[in-house]
Motif scaffolding. Structure first.
Motif, PDB file in Angstrom:
ATOM      1  N   VAL A 103       0.585  -1.010  -0.168  1.00  0.00           N
ATOM      2  CA  VAL A 103       0.180   0.351   0.113  1.00  0.00           C
ATOM      3  C   VAL A 103       0.854   0.982   0.115  1.00  0.00           C
ATOM      4  N   PHE A 104       0.545   2.146  -1.226  1.00  0.00           N
ATOM      5  CA  PHE A 104       1.295   3.306  -1.105  1.00  0.00           C
ATOM      6  C   PHE A 104      -0.002   4.649  -0.789  1.00  0.00           C
ATOM      7  N   ALA A 105      -0.689   4.348  -1.790  1.00  0.00           N
ATOM      8  CA  ALA A 105      -1.876   5.549  -1.114  1.00  0.00           C
ATOM      9  C   ALA A 105      -3.396   5.502  -1.317  1.00  0.00           C
ATOM     10  N   VAL A 106      -3.620   4.709  -0.344  1.00  0.00           N
ATOM     11  CA  VAL A 106      -5.258   4.163   0.271  1.00  0.00           C
ATOM     12  C   VAL A 106      -5.105   5.055   1.165  1.00  0.00           C
ATOM     13  N   THR A 107      -6.260   5.930   1.643  1.00  0.00           N
ATOM     14  CA  THR A 107      -6.929   6.353   2.764  1.00  0.00           C
ATOM     15  C   THR A 107      -7.139   5.320   3.782  1.00  0.00           C
ATOM     16  N   GLY A 108      -6.934   5.693   4.787  1.00  0.00           N
ATOM     17  CA  GLY A 108      -6.736   5.285   6.090  1.00  0.00           C
ATOM     18  C   GLY A 108      -6.213   4.277   6.424  1.00  0.00           C
ATOM     19  N   VAL A 109      -4.922   3.200   5.064  1.00  0.00           N
ATOM     20  CA  VAL A 109      -4.295   2.087   5.239  1.00  0.00           C
ATOM     21  C   VAL A 109      -2.811   2.733   5.452  1.00  0.00           C
ATOM     22  N   THR A 110      -2.757   2.114   6.301  1.00  0.00           N
ATOM     23  CA  THR A 110      -0.910   2.522   6.348  1.00  0.00           C
ATOM     24  C   THR A 110      -0.468   2.204   5.385  1.00  0.00           C
ATOM     25  N   PRO A 111       0.430   2.820   4.666  1.00  0.00           N
ATOM     26  CA  PRO A 111       1.310   2.096   3.973  1.00  0.00           C
ATOM     27  C   PRO A 111       2.099   0.833   4.314  1.00  0.00           C
ATOM     28  N   GLY A 112       2.335   0.421   3.183  1.00  0.00           N
ATOM     29  CA  GLY A 112       3.477  -1.193   4.186  1.00  0.00           C
ATOM     30  C   GLY A 112       2.729  -1.924   3.355  1.00  0.00           C
ATOM     31  N   LEU A 113       4.077  -3.521   3.396  1.00  0.00           N
ATOM     32  CA  LEU A 113       3.604  -4.358   3.101  1.00  0.00           C
ATOM     33  C   LEU A 113       3.170  -5.683   3.568  1.00  0.00           C
ATOM     34  N   TYR A 114       2.010  -6.109   2.988  1.00  0.00           N
ATOM     35  CA  TYR A 114       0.926  -7.246   3.797  1.00  0.00           C
ATOM     36  C   TYR A 114       0.873  -8.118   2.730  1.00  0.00           C
ATOM     37  N   HIS A 115       0.698  -9.130   3.343  1.00  0.00           N
ATOM     38  CA  HIS A 115      -0.762 -10.414   2.935  1.00  0.00           C
ATOM     39  C   HIS A 115      -2.398  -9.946   2.274  1.00  0.00           C
ATOM     40  N   TYR A 116      -2.550 -10.490   1.864  1.00  0.00           N
ATOM     41  CA  TYR A 116      -4.168 -10.014   1.433  1.00  0.00           C
ATOM     42  C   TYR A 116      -4.993 -11.350   2.230  1.00  0.00           C
ATOM     43  N   ASP A 117      -4.986 -11.244   3.196  1.00  0.00           N
ATOM     44  CA  ASP A 117      -6.095 -12.481   3.993  1.00  0.00           C
ATOM     45  C   ASP A 117      -7.909 -13.003   3.414  1.00  0.00           C
ATOM     46  N   ASN A 118      -7.498 -13.639   2.549  1.00  0.00           N
ATOM     47  CA  ASN A 118      -8.746 -13.385   1.455  1.00  0.00           C
ATOM     48  C   ASN A 118     -10.081 -14.146   2.701  1.00  0.00           C
ATOM     49  N   ILE A 119     -10.002 -14.836   3.612  1.00  0.00           N
ATOM     50  CA  ILE A 119     -10.861 -15.377   4.042  1.00  0.00           C
ATOM     51  C   ILE A 119     -11.663 -14.343   5.404  1.00  0.00           C
ATOM     52  N   ARG A 120     -11.246 -13.649   5.599  1.00  0.00           N
ATOM     53  CA  ARG A 120     -11.044 -12.986   6.845  1.00  0.00           C
ATOM     54  C   ARG A 120     -11.532 -11.060   6.468  1.00  0.00           C
ATOM     55  N   HIS A 121     -10.376 -10.855   4.865  1.00  0.00           N
ATOM     56  CA  HIS A 121     -10.858  -9.916   3.932  1.00  0.00           C
ATOM     57  C   HIS A 121      -9.937  -8.602   4.669  1.00  0.00           C
ATOM     58  N   GLY A 122      -8.811  -8.676   4.821  1.00  0.00           N
ATOM     59  CA  GLY A 122      -7.898  -7.806   5.838  1.00  0.00           C
ATOM     60  C   GLY A 122      -6.694  -8.265   5.742  1.00  0.00           C
TER      61      GLY A 122
END
Ligand SMILES: Cc1cc2nc3c(=O)[nH]c(=O)nc-3n(C[C@H](O)[C@H](O)[C@H](O)COP(=O)(O)O)c2cc1C
Length: 352
Positions: free
Chosen positions: A208-227
């Motif tokens: 994430v580089f520039a998404v409102t309300g999401v701290t920039p950083g590197l993530y795995h998208y947990d597709n079951i918990r949607h997070g």
């Protein structure tokens, strides 16, 4: 009798097991060391004793040829793509479809029982998760509009993406929309994209580089918990530019995705090299859903397979060798010309 070995010849050495194959023939042979040595020696022509049964057999199978035989040089595309690609091509075509023969199916089922079915979801990399809003962004574009408007966008304006669009794009591209009970195959995810084998081995890692309300950083998208589950590594736009050979997409992208194949999910069910082809086709399906959903949300995407895979796999702390990066996606607010197209597109104005 003077003979020569067919070329190109691929020799696989795995301990005592030696396999030879050539992209010119469908057969793969398990051979002894002596036969492998004979084929090696025959690369540029070999005098053999008349009536030698091994030579006769290899001649019959086509792995040895009478010395005077003209072997056509490799034609396009194999001339350009090389023997490894050619061999993969030949040996992943016309593969038998196991379910068409009940006896084979039974044997296949027994084989599957040799290890437990891999879980259909990836274990979280950390206990933390940022849960995302669910199905919040307006998506009123007509299907025709989406079909007509999806383009590759390599230039984005410097804006933030609303969290709702970001979350919905991940949801429709990578999350299950339903589930199916497939008996011994377990509970399957059903996503918007089709997936050969329904194993859904494609996972999304998101920077994430520039998404409102999401701290920039590197993530795995947990597709079951949607997070978003945070990873230890650091990635900004510059990191993604580096990983994708500085093509420029990420300079103003709002976020990037590296798709990752969790190949075990697929190799448990499909125990043939052809599964690798399907795995790559599956990523293409996911990427197309990503691009079309982004279009429906008024966003733009670019994609590339030109990735520094080893560096990317390390950054994402992937399980080696069963997980690997497959594709890189960029998303942002597209910079459009007055005609609504990416500014770099020039419409032809003269016959050519
Ligand atoms: C598998 C695949 C790989 C691609 N790789 C790149 C790439 O490395 N660099 C790039 O600029 N575009 C890449 N693209 C985008 C194509 O260049 C683009 O789809 C093509 O020019 C047609 O334009 P359109 O997407 O606007 O229809 C890729 C597209 C696909 C499907």
């Amino acid at each position: 009798v003077k003979v020569k070995a067919i070329t190109p010849l691929q020799l696989e050495l795995a301990g005592e097991r030696i396999t030879v194959s050539t992209p010119r023939l469908r057969k793969r042979l398990r051979v002894t060391r002596k036969v492998a040595e004979l084929l090696l020696a025959a690369q540029s022509g070999l005098d053999t004793a008349p009536g030698d049964p091994v030579v006769a057999k290899l001649l019959g199978l086509g792995f040895l040829l009478p010395h005077e035989t003209e072997v056509e040089p490799a034609k396009s595309p194999w001339r350009e793509w090389g023997a490894a690609a050619w061999n993969f091509h030949t040996h992943t075509r016309d593969t038998p479809f196991v379910v068409s023969n009940p006896e084979q199916l039974e044997r296949y089922r027994e084989k599957l029982a040799d290890r437990p079915a891999p879980v259909a979801t990836r274990a979280p990399a950390s206990d933390l998760i940022l849960l995302l809003p669910r199905v919040r962004a307006p998506m009123e574009a007509s299907f025709r509009h989406v079909l007509e408007s999806r383009r590759t966008h390599r230039h984005f304006t410097e804006h933030e993406l609303p969290a709702e669009s970001f979350a919905d794009l991940l949801h429709y591209s990578f999350a299950p929309l339903r589930f199916a009970d497939a008996g011994e195959m377990g509970v399957l995810q059903l996503r918007a994209a089709a997936s050969g084998g329904a194993r859904h081995e494609t996972e999304a890692f998101v920077a994430v580089f520039a998404v409102t309300g999401v701290t920039p950083g590197l993530y795995h998208y947990d597709n079951i918990r949607h997070g978003l589950v945070p990873l230890n590594g650091y990635a900004d736009q510059e990191t993604f530019e580096h990983l994708t050979h500085r093509q420029g997409f990420y300079r103003h992208a709002c976020f990037g995705v590296l798709t990752v194949a969790v190949a075990d999910r697929m190799s448990w069910k499909y125990r043939h090299a052809a599964a690798y082809k399907i795995l790559l086709q599956n990523v293409g399906h996911a990427a197309q859903v990503f691009a079309m959903t982004a279009t429906a949300l008024g966003l733009g995407t670019a994609m590339t397979g030109a990735i520094r895979h080893t560096e990317a796999d390390t950054l994402l702390e992937l399980e080696q060798p069963s997980e690997f990066t497959t594709f890189a996606l960029a998303c942002g607010l597209p910079e459009l010309g007055t005609d609504g197209l990416p500014t770099a597109i020039r419409t032809p104005s003269r016959p050519s």
